[in-house]
Write a protein that holds these residues in place. Sequence first.
Motif, mmCIF file in Angstrom:
data_model
loop_
_atom_site.group_PDB
_atom_site.id
_atom_site.type_symbol
_atom_site.label_atom_id
_atom_site.label_comp_id
_atom_site.label_asym_id
_atom_site.label_seq_id
_atom_site.Cartn_x
_atom_site.Cartn_y
_atom_site.Cartn_z
ATOM 1 N N LEU A 11 -50.180 70.059 90.383
ATOM 2 C CA LEU A 11 -49.293 69.377 91.325
ATOM 3 C C LEU A 11 -48.246 68.563 90.558
ATOM 4 N N TRP A 12 -48.684 67.864 89.516
ATOM 5 C CA TRP A 12 -47.744 67.117 88.680
ATOM 6 C C TRP A 12 -46.722 68.075 88.042
ATOM 7 N N ALA A 13 -47.225 69.246 87.578
ATOM 8 C CA ALA A 13 -46.319 70.233 86.949
ATOM 9 C C ALA A 13 -45.258 70.669 87.958
ATOM 10 N N VAL A 64 -47.443 68.281 80.552
ATOM 11 C CA VAL A 64 -47.007 67.869 81.895
ATOM 12 C C VAL A 64 -46.823 66.352 81.936
ATOM 13 N N TRP A 65 -47.732 65.615 81.321
ATOM 14 C CA TRP A 65 -47.663 64.144 81.331
ATOM 15 C C TRP A 65 -46.456 63.674 80.528
ATOM 16 N N ASN A 66 -46.193 64.342 79.393
ATOM 17 C CA ASN A 66 -45.012 63.970 78.601
ATOM 18 C C ASN A 66 -43.729 64.210 79.390
ATOM 19 N N LYS A 82 -50.282 57.674 93.942
ATOM 20 C CA LYS A 82 -49.778 58.831 93.179
ATOM 21 C C LYS A 82 -50.283 58.876 91.738
ATOM 22 N N SER A 83 -51.353 58.149 91.449
ATOM 23 C CA SER A 83 -51.854 58.142 90.069
ATOM 24 C C SER A 83 -53.123 58.982 89.958
ATOM 25 N N ARG A 84 -53.688 58.991 88.729
ATOM 26 C CA ARG A 84 -54.926 59.736 88.484
ATOM 27 C C ARG A 84 -56.108 59.210 89.313
ATOM 28 N N SER A 85 -55.990 58.027 89.880
ATOM 29 C CA SER A 85 -57.124 57.525 90.686
ATOM 30 C C SER A 85 -57.419 58.470 91.854
ATOM 31 N N GLU A 145 -64.038 53.279 82.155
ATOM 32 C CA GLU A 145 -62.616 53.633 82.011
ATOM 33 C C GLU A 145 -62.552 55.142 81.784
ATOM 34 N N GLU A 146 -61.403 55.724 82.025
ATOM 35 C CA GLU A 146 -61.121 57.152 81.810
ATOM 36 C C GLU A 146 -61.597 57.981 83.014
ATOM 37 N N THR A 147 -60.614 58.676 83.599
ATOM 38 C CA THR A 147 -60.835 59.427 84.834
ATOM 39 C C THR A 147 -62.027 60.394 84.754
ATOM 40 N N LEU A 148 -62.053 61.202 83.692
ATOM 41 C CA LEU A 148 -63.118 62.213 83.634
ATOM 42 C C LEU A 148 -64.485 61.551 83.500
ATOM 43 N N ASP A 155 -51.756 46.224 91.650
ATOM 44 C CA ASP A 155 -50.298 46.152 91.600
ATOM 45 C C ASP A 155 -49.877 46.408 90.146
ATOM 46 N N LEU A 156 -49.958 47.707 89.740
ATOM 47 C CA LEU A 156 -49.851 48.073 88.317
ATOM 48 C C LEU A 156 -48.629 47.519 87.587
ATOM 49 N N PHE A 157 -47.477 47.572 88.254
ATOM 50 C CA PHE A 157 -46.242 47.241 87.538
ATOM 51 C C PHE A 157 -45.686 45.859 87.883
ATOM 52 N N ASN A 158 -46.561 44.997 88.429
ATOM 53 C CA ASN A 158 -46.130 43.631 88.722
ATOM 54 C C ASN A 158 -46.965 42.661 87.874
ATOM 55 N N GLY A 217 -55.442 47.584 81.241
ATOM 56 C CA GLY A 217 -54.802 47.322 82.544
ATOM 57 C C GLY A 217 -54.528 48.564 83.374
ATOM 58 N N LYS A 218 -55.185 49.704 83.031
ATOM 59 C CA LYS A 218 -54.837 50.959 83.707
ATOM 60 C C LYS A 218 -55.737 51.245 84.904
ATOM 61 N N VAL A 219 -55.390 52.312 85.634
ATOM 62 C CA VAL A 219 -56.256 52.889 86.659
ATOM 63 C C VAL A 219 -56.434 54.363 86.303
ATOM 64 N N PRO A 220 -57.502 54.987 86.764
ATOM 65 C CA PRO A 220 -58.577 54.397 87.545
ATOM 66 C C PRO A 220 -59.541 53.593 86.678
ATOM 67 N N PHE A 221 -60.319 52.745 87.373
ATOM 68 C CA PHE A 221 -61.396 51.995 86.733
ATOM 69 C C PHE A 221 -62.515 51.932 87.753
HETATM 70 N N1 LIG Z 1 -56.524 58.685 79.885
HETATM 71 C C1 LIG Z 1 -56.531 57.799 81.030
HETATM 72 C C2 LIG Z 1 -55.106 57.546 81.453
HETATM 73 C C3 LIG Z 1 -55.014 56.430 82.465
HETATM 74 C C4 LIG Z 1 -53.562 56.131 82.817
HETATM 75 O O1 LIG Z 1 -52.656 56.232 81.963
HETATM 76 N N2 LIG Z 1 -53.337 55.733 84.063
HETATM 77 C C5 LIG Z 1 -52.002 55.426 84.506
HETATM 78 C C6 LIG Z 1 -51.856 55.809 85.976
HETATM 79 S S1 LIG Z 1 -52.032 57.533 86.192
HETATM 80 C C7 LIG Z 1 -51.791 53.933 84.375
HETATM 81 O O2 LIG Z 1 -52.663 53.158 84.714
HETATM 82 N N3 LIG Z 1 -50.597 53.523 83.898
HETATM 83 C C8 LIG Z 1 -50.265 52.144 83.764
HETATM 84 C C9 LIG Z 1 -50.096 51.743 82.345
HETATM 85 O O3 LIG Z 1 -50.103 52.596 81.449
HETATM 86 O O4 LIG Z 1 -49.938 50.538 82.125
HETATM 87 C C10 LIG Z 1 -57.358 58.421 82.157
HETATM 88 O O5 LIG Z 1 -57.450 59.662 82.203
HETATM 89 O O6 LIG Z 1 -57.899 57.692 82.990
#
Ligand SMILES: N[C@@H](CCC(=O)N[C@@H](CS)C(=O)NCC(=O)O)C(=O)O
Length: 198
Positions: A163-165, A103-105, A8-11, A59-62, A31-34, A46-50
């Motif tokens: 979809l998030w909105a 929407v993200w906020n 359910k993330s930006r990945s 790094e960064e989706t776009l 396992d983002l939150f573990n 430590g974020k996704v996507p990568f």
């Molecule tokens: N600006 C970044 C945002 C990446 C982001 O915040 N990803 C979220 C998932 S949608 C994440 O990894 N959150 C975990 C965290 O912030 O530790 C992008 O567009 O890739």
Amino acid sequence: MKIYTYPKSRSLRVLWTLEEIGAPYESVKVDLFNPTSCIKSPHSRGKVPFLSDGDVSIEETLAICIYICEKYSSTTFYPAEPKLRSTINSWLSYALTDLESPVWNLLKQQVFIPENQRNSGLIDYAKSEANRAVNQIRLNKGYEWITGSNFTLADIFVTHTLLWAKLCGIAINSEIKDYMDRAMSRPTYLKAQERNNR
Ligand SMILES: N[C@@H](CCC(=O)N[C@@H](CS)C(=O)NCC(=O)O)C(=O)O
């Protein structure tokens, strides 16, 4: 090419791009939150996507999606022709700024922040800004997709953010809802969603 993902993330946007282009890839669920998990994203925060592709790390989706489009030189999905690309880039920018920001906020306030730390003023403001941004989106007459007759990278960013909105309770008019439904019934979306949520 290896993509680090989380359900359910930006990945999802990256996997959807890969499916549209038909590029081979491997996905690794983080396992983002573990904090004790050994499956971590190599992302500097430590974020996704990568994305990891040989000696390329992004790094960064776009930025990841553009790298994929440029590597596989897609002709209609993210064309090199400057006029066509500028229209797609305008929508990408809109999706990531005016639309995604409120929407993200809102999503963070409604889902991720503990209830006793939520800010009702911020929620109201984000809701009204998200409503405004969603209602500014119009499909030109006769257009199937946001930039015309071809499905492009812009459609992935616009529809996924819409979809998030929708998940945040923002009302979506029937024309835009039909557009989202068209995008999300594409086999490429269904495949990417299944891989991302695995
Ligand atoms: N600006 C970044 C945002 C990446 C982001 O915040 N990803 C979220 C998932 S949608 C994440 O990894 N959150 C975990 C965290 O912030 O530790 C992008 O567009 O890739």
